[in-house]
Enzyme design. Structure first.
Site, PDB file in Angstrom:
ATOM      1  N   ASP A   5      46.688  42.338  32.349  1.00 38.06           N
ATOM      2  CA  ASP A   5      45.823  43.460  31.964  1.00 38.06           C
ATOM      3  C   ASP A   5      46.707  44.709  31.898  1.00 38.06           C
ATOM      4  OD1 ASP A   5      43.614  44.899  31.237  1.00 38.06           O
ATOM      5  OD2 ASP A   5      42.424  44.450  33.033  1.00 38.06           O
TER       6      ASP A   5
ATOM      7  N   ASP B  27      42.481  49.477  26.321  1.00 40.18           N
ATOM      8  CA  ASP B  27      41.156  49.757  25.765  1.00 40.18           C
ATOM      9  C   ASP B  27      40.454  50.745  26.680  1.00 40.18           C
ATOM     10  OD1 ASP B  27      41.360  47.520  27.610  1.00 40.18           O
ATOM     11  OD2 ASP B  27      39.173  47.402  27.484  1.00 40.18           O
TER      12      ASP B  27
ATOM     13  N   CYS C 115      28.335  23.180  51.779  1.00 43.89           N
ATOM     14  CA  CYS C 115      29.399  22.910  50.818  1.00 43.89           C
ATOM     15  C   CYS C 115      30.256  21.785  51.367  1.00 43.89           C
ATOM     16  CB  CYS C 115      30.226  24.189  50.648  1.00 43.89           C
ATOM     17  SG  CYS C 115      31.780  23.963  49.748  1.00 43.89           S
TER      18      CYS C 115
HETATM   19  N1  GUN Z   1      38.788  44.608  33.665  1.00 44.43           N
HETATM   20  C1  GUN Z   1      37.442  44.641  33.842  1.00 44.43           C
HETATM   21  N2  GUN Z   1      36.843  45.219  32.769  1.00 44.43           N
HETATM   22  C2  GUN Z   1      37.822  45.539  31.900  1.00 44.43           C
HETATM   23  C3  GUN Z   1      37.814  46.135  30.601  1.00 44.43           C
HETATM   24  O1  GUN Z   1      36.776  46.487  30.046  1.00 44.43           O
HETATM   25  N3  GUN Z   1      39.037  46.296  29.998  1.00 44.43           N
HETATM   26  C4  GUN Z   1      40.208  45.909  30.615  1.00 44.43           C
HETATM   27  N4  GUN Z   1      41.356  46.072  29.948  1.00 44.43           N
HETATM   28  N5  GUN Z   1      40.222  45.342  31.833  1.00 44.43           N
HETATM   29  C5  GUN Z   1      39.041  45.165  32.463  1.00 44.43           C
HETATM   30 ZN    ZN Z   2      33.320  25.177  51.019  1.00 40.51          ZN
END
Ligand code: GUN
Ligand code: ZN
Length: 484
Positions: free
Chosen positions: A93, A128, A279
């Protein structure tokens, strides 16, 4: 774009896909979850995510690496795979999340894309602008415009092996989300995250989340690989997959573990409130809640359980797609939490859209609740009714009829589908398993089917044997239908 993603088995808008990630030299099976790895804190080492939990791809934040004196040079020299010691694919990211949290970041979209390329990212992300839900429309449009310019300029980074994602923004405006999806696909970028949904999920607005995804999907089309950014709670995976999402990323497994929260497919529990573990993962089989609570390794044990549940739900979803029972799974998840029921009801508002990729035949349709009456298969049957040829007069009867037929043909009428001609009676979906006691919604849907058939055949005299029908459904029938 279509060469890197191949969708094989479908159920509603969900599919099992193969995403090839050329820079990593691997193919990732979707739907899947990318565990979020914080380069500074790793409760579970990334290698273990791959080897013990089956993670084929993880996501980490290039902006954190870029901003860190300790890690930046290391990442540049060794590459992100070696730095994290992860054998699979790595998505990164860009710092957009930090941008939305703190209002500014100190890199441009191009700078951080170049950095992602240099550290060997397999799937990079431009900066973004995550526009929050319910933002004023004009501001949402302006921010979307900025995001779109950055996506246009990101194309040059996807010329080599590295894939580049094209986040879809547009706040809670379906038309903006749809236009954003269309634009994103038009850039020729590779993977399409639906962004800024975290605030919706934090507020349990699963209905709004489904509307946002459905709108983005209309613009993106069925061939695009769709990532739901920041979605990591296993309770909502089945719903999001049925809406057409292929990738998730979860920090939830780690963040929740940090404050004693235990994930289940029905919601979140506090360790302190549990007397028994519901679980059968290794952690839950080998420990009691009390033992975990007093263990020095509590956070690690809870993270492991959370990951087992998370990957287990992904496997369950893939099997449901193979078996053609994904909507039954979504329906059972909708019974775990009221917010999930909202999500499922909104999903069914989009049944026409889901129907386009839903297979014509699947394993037996199970009628499980009033919501089942508006599933895509029911809509498809109703549409089909308009194309069937009918005799001059037709009696529609509940079972093998005990009503005397003076003239004409007899078809069964089977809620929620409505009229079923004899030649279709053993076929999907009308050979459904129904409970003995049907709800009003099943009859109301059957009535819509009757009207659909009658409407398409104005010259046919339609009679309906209505023993057992609730008044609410009868009241919706037009005068055209003779009740017997
Ligand atoms: N992580 C959670 N939401 C977003 C998003 O809208 N854009 C980006 N780049 N990372 C995120
Ligand atoms: Zn578990």
């Amino acid at each position: 774009m279509s060469e890197i993603f191949e969708a094989r088995d479908w159920d509603a808008a969900g599919r099992i896909g193969r995403l090839s990630v050329p820079r990593a030299g691997v193919t990732v099976e979707t739907p899947t979850i990318m565990p979020v790895v914080n380069p500074h804190i790793q409760t579970i080492p990334p290698r273990e995510l791959a080897e013990r939990f089956g993670a084929e791809i993880l996501i980490t934040n290039s902006y954190i690496l870029h901003s860190s004196e300790d890690l930046r040079e290391d990442a540049l020299e060794r590459g992100v795979h070696d730095l994290l010691d992860f054998p699979g694919a790595v998505m990164t990211d860009s710092g957009s999340f930090q941008l939305s949290e703190y209002g500014e970041i100190d890199v441009t979209s191009e700078e951080i894309l170049a950095f992602q390329r240099e550290i060997g990212s397999d799937v990079a992300t431009p900066v973004d602008i995550p526009t929050a839900p319910d933002t004023e429309r004009e501001a949402a449009e302006i921010e979307l415009g900025t995001t779109q310019e950055r996506l246009d300029r990101a194309s040059e980074f996807s010329s080599g092996d590295m894939l580049v994602s094209a986040p879809v923004q547009g706040s809670t405006y379906p038309d903006l989300r749809e236009a954003a999806g269309e634009h994103a696909v038009g850039t020729g970028l590779d993977v399409f995250p639906v962004g800024a949904v975290v605030p919706l999920m934090n507020e349990y607005r699963y209905g709004d989340m489904v509307d946002v995804v459905a709108a983005a999907k209309r613009g993106l089309g069925p061939a695009a690989t769709v990532h739901l950014f920041g979605a990591g709670h296993p309770m909502m995976f089945a719903l999001a997959v049925a809406a057409g999402c292929d990738l998730f990323d979860s920090a939830a497994y780690a963040i929740y573990a940090r404050d004693g929260r235990y994930l289940t497919v029905r919601g979140t529990e506090h360790l302190a409130d549990l007397d028994y573990f519901p679980c059968s993962c290794p952690v839950c089989v080998e420990h009691t809640p009390e033992e975990v609570e007093s263990d020095d390794e509590q956070e690690r044990l809870l993270s492991e359980h959370n990951l087992h549940v998370t990957f287990g739900e992904i496997r369950r979803i893939k099997q449901a797609i193979r078996s053609g029972t994904l909507l039954e799974l979504v329906e059972s998840r909708a019974r775990g939490h009221p917010a999930m029921l909202d999500g499922y009801r909104v999903l069914l508002d989009h049944s026409e859209q889901l129907e386009r990729t839903d297979p014509a035949s699947k394993s037996t349709f199970f009628y499980l609740s009033g919501e089942s009456a508006t599933r895509p298969e029911v809509l498809r049957h109703h549409r089909r009714l308009e194309r069937l040829s009918v005799p001059d007069s037709l009696l529609l009867a509940g079972g093998p009829t005990d009503t005397a037929v003076e003239a004409g043909e007899v078809w069964t009428v089977r809620p929620p589908f409505g009229p079923v001609p004899p030649e279709l009676s053993e076929t999907y979906p009308v050979n459904a398993e129904l409970p003995d006691r049907l709800d009003d919604e099943a009859y109301a849907a059957a009535a819509r089917g009757v009207e659909r058939l009658a409407g398409a055949n104005p010259d046919c005299a339609v009679a309906l044997a209505t023993a057992g029908w609730p008044d609410a459904a009868l009241a919706t029938l037009s005068e055209r239908i003779e009740l017997v």
